[in-house]
Design a protein around this motif. Structure first.
Motif, PDB file in Angstrom:
ATOM      1  N   SER A 388       2.973  -6.265 -46.103  1.00 31.11           N
ATOM      2  CA  SER A 388       3.710  -6.005 -44.858  1.00 31.11           C
ATOM      3  C   SER A 388       4.447  -4.670 -44.855  1.00 31.11           C
ATOM      4  CB  SER A 388       4.722  -7.133 -44.602  1.00 31.11           C
ATOM      5  OG  SER A 388       5.820  -7.049 -45.507  1.00 31.11           O
ATOM      6  N   VAL A 389       4.575  -4.050 -46.035  1.00 39.56           N
ATOM      7  CA  VAL A 389       5.330  -2.798 -46.127  1.00 39.56           C
ATOM      8  C   VAL A 389       4.393  -1.611 -45.948  1.00 39.56           C
ATOM      9  CG1 VAL A 389       6.727  -1.315 -47.626  1.00 39.56           C
ATOM     10  CG2 VAL A 389       7.088  -3.794 -47.622  1.00 39.56           C
ATOM     11  N   ASN A 390       4.749  -0.739 -45.033  1.00 45.08           N
ATOM     12  CA  ASN A 390       4.052   0.537 -44.882  1.00 45.08           C
ATOM     13  C   ASN A 390       4.902   1.586 -45.592  1.00 45.08           C
ATOM     14  OD1 ASN A 390       2.866   2.916 -44.178  1.00 45.08           O
ATOM     15  ND2 ASN A 390       3.026   2.619 -41.960  1.00 45.08           N
ATOM     16  N   PRO A 391       4.493   2.045 -46.777  1.00 43.30           N
ATOM     17  CA  PRO A 391       5.359   2.959 -47.527  1.00 43.30           C
ATOM     18  C   PRO A 391       5.680   4.234 -46.768  1.00 43.30           C
ATOM     19  CG  PRO A 391       3.163   2.809 -48.523  1.00 43.30           C
ATOM     20  CD  PRO A 391       3.261   1.721 -47.507  1.00 43.30           C
ATOM     21  N   ALA A 392       4.807   4.647 -45.862  1.00 43.65           N
ATOM     22  CA  ALA A 392       5.071   5.860 -45.083  1.00 43.65           C
ATOM     23  C   ALA A 392       6.292   5.695 -44.187  1.00 43.65           C
ATOM     24  CB  ALA A 392       3.850   6.221 -44.244  1.00 43.65           C
ATOM     25  N   ARG A 393       6.661   4.446 -43.880  1.00 41.84           N
ATOM     26  CA  ARG A 393       7.829   4.206 -43.019  1.00 41.84           C
ATOM     27  C   ARG A 393       9.122   4.106 -43.808  1.00 41.84           C
ATOM     28  NH1 ARG A 393       6.978  -0.733 -39.172  1.00 41.84           N
ATOM     29  NH2 ARG A 393       9.016   0.043 -38.487  1.00 41.84           N
ATOM     30  N   LEU A 394       9.034   4.057 -45.126  1.00 35.94           N
ATOM     31  CA  LEU A 394      10.250   4.063 -45.938  1.00 35.94           C
ATOM     32  C   LEU A 394      10.851   5.462 -45.891  1.00 35.94           C
ATOM     33  CD1 LEU A 394       8.944   1.913 -48.920  1.00 35.94           C
ATOM     34  CD2 LEU A 394      10.525   1.193 -47.119  1.00 35.94           C
ATOM     35  N   PRO A 395      12.169   5.580 -45.762  1.00 37.39           N
ATOM     36  CA  PRO A 395      12.764   6.854 -45.354  1.00 37.39           C
ATOM     37  C   PRO A 395      12.858   7.930 -46.425  1.00 37.39           C
ATOM     38  CG  PRO A 395      14.480   5.209 -45.697  1.00 37.39           C
ATOM     39  CD  PRO A 395      13.170   4.497 -45.848  1.00 37.39           C
ATOM     40  N   THR A 396      12.724   7.594 -47.710  1.00 41.40           N
ATOM     41  CA  THR A 396      12.914   8.595 -48.754  1.00 41.40           C
ATOM     42  C   THR A 396      11.840   8.470 -49.815  1.00 41.40           C
ATOM     43  OG1 THR A 396      14.305   7.227 -50.203  1.00 41.40           O
ATOM     44  CG2 THR A 396      15.424   8.422 -48.408  1.00 41.40           C
ATOM     45  N   ALA A 397      11.638   9.557 -50.562  1.00 45.51           N
ATOM     46  CA  ALA A 397      10.688   9.527 -51.671  1.00 45.51           C
ATOM     47  C   ALA A 397      11.121   8.518 -52.723  1.00 45.51           C
ATOM     48  CB  ALA A 397      10.570  10.924 -52.288  1.00 45.51           C
ATOM     49  N   GLU A 398      12.426   8.389 -52.945  1.00 44.22           N
ATOM     50  CA  GLU A 398      12.927   7.429 -53.923  1.00 44.22           C
ATOM     51  C   GLU A 398      12.560   6.010 -53.542  1.00 44.22           C
ATOM     52  OE1 GLU A 398      15.552   4.496 -55.692  1.00 44.22           O
ATOM     53  OE2 GLU A 398      15.641   5.107 -53.591  1.00 44.22           O
TER      54      GLU A 398
END
Length: 469
Positions: A388-398
């Motif tokens: 369910s997680v789209n890593p591109a939508r996570l706000p930071t590289a960390e």
């Protein structure tokens, strides 16, 4: 002799007479409720497979990791076969590690290093000076910080910071707006996983922030205290990633400064990093209590805007859920995760509430669920959250690197080395310095010596420092 009296390096470890793996396994199984390999691994930042290999005597833990395992499992130095023919007085950092007390910061000039630092190597001296120069650039320019060094040359990013905690550099007070700019630059380095730069900058930033706070009064002092608190929060995040027990010191100082600032959000952020230090030292239940108590008080703090309080509360609940999972308390972990989900759903989609190192969103909640199920030893239940997680939508590289870290651990527990390696490559792609963290190197080593040969894995392991050439 208590386990807290362990020397900083093993004077003598009688491996011929001590079955280290059997000792760790028996003490882990003797815990009530019984501690799983996944739970022990979560407390020290390693995988269940790594713990398994230690218990089979296929791997020997690094010395500092062995100390943490011994503290968690109440293993004495005598049981480890340790003997010191010439015991010495512990240094200030060792004493702080063993007692968890914060020593007063004694300001000394850079050329007045303590005796045990006079022979410091040239690389560390250059790194420290580079950190001071980086802070100066941040105070005079709004441009981006310099890119992190190539991952093949990165050393422990917390080393300079750890040495400076008890012998800080001198600094003069400065205008608050310039200090805020420097803090913003340091925060950017953390969010983009430029840990080498961050470790170099923080000693000078902290010294400048404390000098500025001490020169002010009233609301301006409160504002400076918040900057001090957030600088120490960054320091705590960095020391945790480096598996340094100095995290106890930085987190304690963060909480003290946050309380002085009078800002509930800062108190919540500091309580979160302190709880992480507690969990990693085997005090998971205490960490959960601190986090849930702080989350409850945020609901009623006078003068706190509801969205801001809800955002901080969500992050505290997520960390509490993971901490509960690390202790094996499935019911509490999942209940807290559900509560965090409900808080996140109540937040406006476009809200920027100013959380300093993490965010609070449905994506973040799903990301934490993966780690929670890894810690509980039920990685199969984390699959749907990983999907369910789209890593591109996570706000930071960390945070994106954290997603790949948790999915790598998930696939490793599920026995899928190819998917594990793909996730490890995702970490390196998003944040090369994350791939060199001790826990990730241990996971990489597991794959290298595993039964499946994967194209490019050996080169990756060498590149990230997991194995030597």
């Amino acid at each position: 002799m208590s386990i807290h009296a362990l020397p900083p390096y093993p004077a003598a470890l009688s491996t011929a007479t001590v079955d280290l793996g059997a000792l760790i396994r028996s003490r882990r199984n003797a815990r009530r409720p019984r501690m799983t390999q996944a739970q022990l691994g979560a407390m020290i930042g390693y995988s269940a497979a790594w713990v398994c290999r230690v218990e089979k005597n296929e791997l020997t833990p690094p010395w500092e990791t062995l100390i943490r395992i011994a503290r968690i499992l109440n293993i004495t130095p005598e049981e480890l076969g340790l003997a010191s023919s010439s015991p010495r007085r512990p240094g200030p950092l060792e004493a702080a590690r063993s007692s968890h007390l914060v020593l007063p910061a004694t300001r000394v000039a850079p050329d007045q290093a303590p005796e045990d630092q006079q022979e410091d190597d040239p690389v560390r001296r250059r790194n420290f000076l580079a950190g001071a120069a980086g802070l100066g650039a941040a105070l005079t320019s709004t441009g981006p910080m310099a890119a992190a060094a190539d991952s093949s040359t990165v050393t422990d990013p917390a080393a300079v910071l750890e040495a400076a905690l008890f012998q800080p550099p001198t600094a003069e007070p400065m205008p608050l707006d310039r200090l805020s700019l420097a803090l913003t630059a340091a925060r950017s380095d953390f969010r983009e996983a430029r840990y080498a730069s961050l470790g170099e900058e923080l000693p000078t930033l902290i010294a400048a922030a404390e000098a500025t706070r001490d020169s002010l009064s009233g609301t301006r002092r409160d504002r400076a205290s918040m900057i001090v608190a957030r600088a120490y929060v960054l320091a705590s995040e960095l020391t945790v990633k480096s598996h340094s027990e100095a995290a106890w010191v930085t987190a304690d100082r963060a909480l003290r400064a946050a309380r002085e600032s009078g800002q509930p959000a800062s108190v919540g952020e500091a309580a979160r990093v302190l709880a992480i230090a507690m969990r990693r030292s085997g005090r998971g239940h205490t960490a959960v209590e601190l986090l849930t108590h702080t989350a409850t008080t945020l609901d009623t703090e006078r003068g706190t805007p509801a969205p801001s309080a809800l955002t901080v509360r969500t992050s505290l609940l997520l960390t509490a859920a993971y901490s509960a999972a690390a202790t094996g308390d499935r019911t509490t972990a999942l209940n807290l995760a559900d509560e965090a989900d409900q808080s996140a759903q109540r937040l406006p989609a476009d809200l920027d509430a100013g959380l300093f190192t993490v965010d609070a969103s449905p994506q973040q909640c799903a990301l934490y669920r993966i780690g929670i199920h890894n810690a509980l030893g039920t990685p199969d239940e984390g699959l749907k959250y990983a999907d369910s997680v789209n890593p591109a939508r996570l706000p930071t590289a960390e945070r994106r690197a954290r997603f790949y870290t948790d999915t790598a651990r998930m696939w490793h527990q599920l026995g899928n080395p190819r998917a594990t390696y793909a996730a490890l490559r995702g970490i390196e792609h998003q944040a090369p310095e994350e791939a060199r963290r001790p826990a990730i190197r241990a996971l990489t080593t597991d794959l290298v010596y595993g039964p499946v040969a994967l194209p490019g894995l050996k080169e990756y392991a060498v590149r990230t420092g997991a194995v030597s050439t």
